[in-house]
Design an enzyme around this catalytic site. Structure first.
Site, PDB file in Angstrom:
ATOM      1  N   TRP A   1      78.736  45.712 115.418  1.00 60.28           N
ATOM      2  CA  TRP A   1      79.043  44.905 114.236  1.00 60.28           C
ATOM      3  C   TRP A   1      78.816  43.434 114.528  1.00 60.28           C
ATOM      4  CZ3 TRP A   1      78.791  48.042 110.473  1.00 60.28           C
ATOM      5  CH2 TRP A   1      79.261  49.362 110.598  1.00 60.28           C
TER       6      TRP A   1
ATOM      7  N   ASP B   1      85.789  38.660 112.324  1.00 60.41           N
ATOM      8  CA  ASP B   1      85.737  39.957 111.660  1.00 60.41           C
ATOM      9  C   ASP B   1      86.893  40.782 112.230  1.00 60.41           C
ATOM     10  OD1 ASP B   1      85.336  42.496 110.728  1.00 60.41           O
ATOM     11  OD2 ASP B   1      83.264  42.679 111.418  1.00 60.41           O
TER      12      ASP B   1
ATOM     13  N   LYS C   1      90.485  50.332 107.183  1.00 60.23           N
ATOM     14  CA  LYS C   1      91.013  50.805 108.455  1.00 60.23           C
ATOM     15  C   LYS C   1      92.536  50.617 108.502  1.00 60.23           C
ATOM     16  CE  LYS C   1      86.468  49.878 110.222  1.00 60.23           C
ATOM     17  NZ  LYS C   1      85.913  51.148 110.687  1.00 60.23           N
TER      18      LYS C   1
END
Lengths: 362, 362
Positions: free
Chosen positions: B107, B176, B200
């Site tokens: 990511w 992030d 999540k």
């Protein structure tokens, strides 16, 4: 007030709009455990067979409903239709190029403004001169063969107008169909791209359905940001989609097929709109705000000749279980949004209320 | 297998991840009619008092949980965290400027690539040399005072690593935090912007929570596309938000406060992770894949010394009601994602299974 659930009222919200009760009941049955997954649908991987099947089914249903050929990609993206105002010109409008925009309301204007940041967003026609209460006459449109696409808003939620036929232009059409998607047939061969925020006709807020034709997709520019490149999402499931919203959309599409598909729902939509407009037209008490030849079958906008009674109308309607009839803050008056999932029964109750209100106040 | 609902299994999905059962039950109670609205929460206007209250409550709860000052804006946007990979540099990285990127996984790499399209995304450090199984030592970071921000991924879902402390850099941090948001405290004064896909730790897929500090917001560039300008959304509710996803987030935040807030959940998270890691470390049968000093308390990645038994482990675990333990396709092995809503009970059942599996196969 609703014949099935006594606590459900008649919802005329312009968006997010009403959903079929059968869809909501099915959702409830699948909480907190979906199918045989041991989890709710919100808790399974977007790479799981179960979710992949949901998305595939949604695509199959749209394909079947509209008769899409294999030339079309169907995308489910987050961000709302407003993101498409930018994403469309970012992908297709060269810095030194031009695209045509039909300005028929606030949303069309916003789309046009975003195009102008990227290239030349050329105004083809506008009905701003009389408060966007009509669709401009095609014979007066300023068309150009240099337009890489022509963008229009098929239905104008705020002003209660709707294109009565598909614009006849040489450039590929790009359409913001958020407020009338799957409410009537689409002449696919004229389009390059069609986008629709789900929250009016096909689901909850949180997903935008995009149909994009392969040959139009191929005309997009290079070096686009990954997430804003339509090609990214046409090629594969790139990132986590809005799972729950897609799940609801799939159920609404199923429901829509049960209504007889597009031709079935179009008939019902026409009945609902005719009933409302004829009530308005037969009265000296109510008046429609859109020109008759431009009227929307999705959002029926009307006023009272006695404007000071409008707040009373809205207040009393709410007490009768007729919700969200207040017009958009920018235009006032009343608006009955009668999207696919709004029942004929709800419209009949509204019409009865209108007649009674007129009798008492006319 | 779950003590409350016999059909609910133990869900270790890496995302979308498990949600608190209490939240799902509450959702079900509010279908098909939410509060006194006569509609479900999916069918009410985002301008309605009821929805405005939901968003306000979600903001208040985040403010309270993290101790945010008034300098912070809280945004709820669609599009996923992947959109932020582009939106952050689009807003803050000048074409001739530079920003620092810590490359600790897939990511982070994707975020870096998007920055490089806009200005210079400068690599500060990377753990690619050994398959991203550690967080690079800060003493070796290539910092520069010219970086307009430093971007990092606080928890690396795929590789099971997590920053153990907040990076100590002079530039404002952009983080992030998708996979560990609200699982532990945040040292707010070092950050300019924090973003987290909800799916999540805090809700379903379909909404990204963004915290942005006012003075950092003020450093953004001019003439941004409206929807991608953080200022648009900091100023007002610009377009239809992902209503249902925000509604769930609000409920998860409420649940989180009931767990004792951040410090309460951190304790439970630590217990869960310790139990799993100690089981792995005490065994000659299992091995952790991340370096011990970089281990994640959210995603516990492990393998068997006998790799050919891994598919058997995953298959048998599923039969025991232990779901989604397969590691990411790019690394293989096993991964137990134990986000906030994963219960200690689920981890205990997993550990018991691991011990039994070892006994039978070790």
């Amino acid at each position: 007030m609703n014949s099935i659930d006594p606590n459900r009222l008649h919802n005329f919200s312009a968006g997010p709009g009403t959903l079929p009760l059968a869809v909501l009941e099915s959702v409830c049955e699948e909480l907190p455990v979906f199918a045989q997954t041991g989890s709710s649908v919100m808790e399974i991987s977007h790479r799981s067979p179960e979710y992949i099947q949901i998305e595939a089914s949604a695509r199959e249903r749209i394909t079947s409903l509209l008769g899409l050929s294999q030339d079309w990609h169907i995308l489910f993206l987050g961000g709302g239709a407003s993101m498409q105002f930018h994403q469309v010109p970012l992908n297709f409008l060269p810095h030194d190029g031009q695209a045509g925009y039909l300005l028929t309301g606030s949303w069309a204007k916003k789309a046009h403004a975003e195009a102008d940041q990227i290239g030349k967003g050329r105004m083809i026609a506008s009905s701003a001169d009389s408060g966007f209460n009509y669709i401009p006459d095609p014979s007066l449109w300023d068309l150009s063969s240099d337009d890489v696409y022509v963008h229009y808003t098929s239905n104008n939620t705020i002003y209660g107008t709707q294109f009565q036929s598909t614009p006849d232009v040489d450039s590929p059409l790009v359409c913001d169909a958020s407020s009338d998607f799957l409410s009537r047939p689409i002449e696919l061969d004229r389009y390059g791209l069609i986008y629709a925020g789900a929250q009016k006709n096909i689901g909850p807020a949180g997903v935008t359905v995009i149909l994009i034709r392969d040959d139009f997709l191929d005309t997009r520019k290079n070096s686009l940001p990954t997430m804003l490149d339509y090609g990214t999402h046409a090629a594969k499931c790139f990132n986590t989609p809005p799972v729950f919203a897609v799940y609801i959309v799939e159920k609404v599409l199923d429901w829509l097929q049960d209504q007889g598909g597009i031709s079935g729902i179009q008939k019902i939509n026409h009945q609902k709109a005719s009933l409302l407009y004829s009530t308005i037209d037969q009265s000296e008490f109510y008046k429609g705000t859109a020109e008759k030849t431009s009227r929307s079958e999705m959002n029926v906008t009307f006023r009272l000749h006695q404007e000071d009674l409008e707040p009373v109308f809205i207040h009393e309607a709410a007490k009768h279980g007729l919700l969200a009839l207040k017009g958009h803050r920018s235009v006032g008056g009343m608006r009955a949004s009668i999207y696919n999932a709004c029942t004929l029964d709800s419209v009949k109750v509204l019409v009865d209320f209108m007649k009674d209100f007129e009798k008492r106040n006319g």
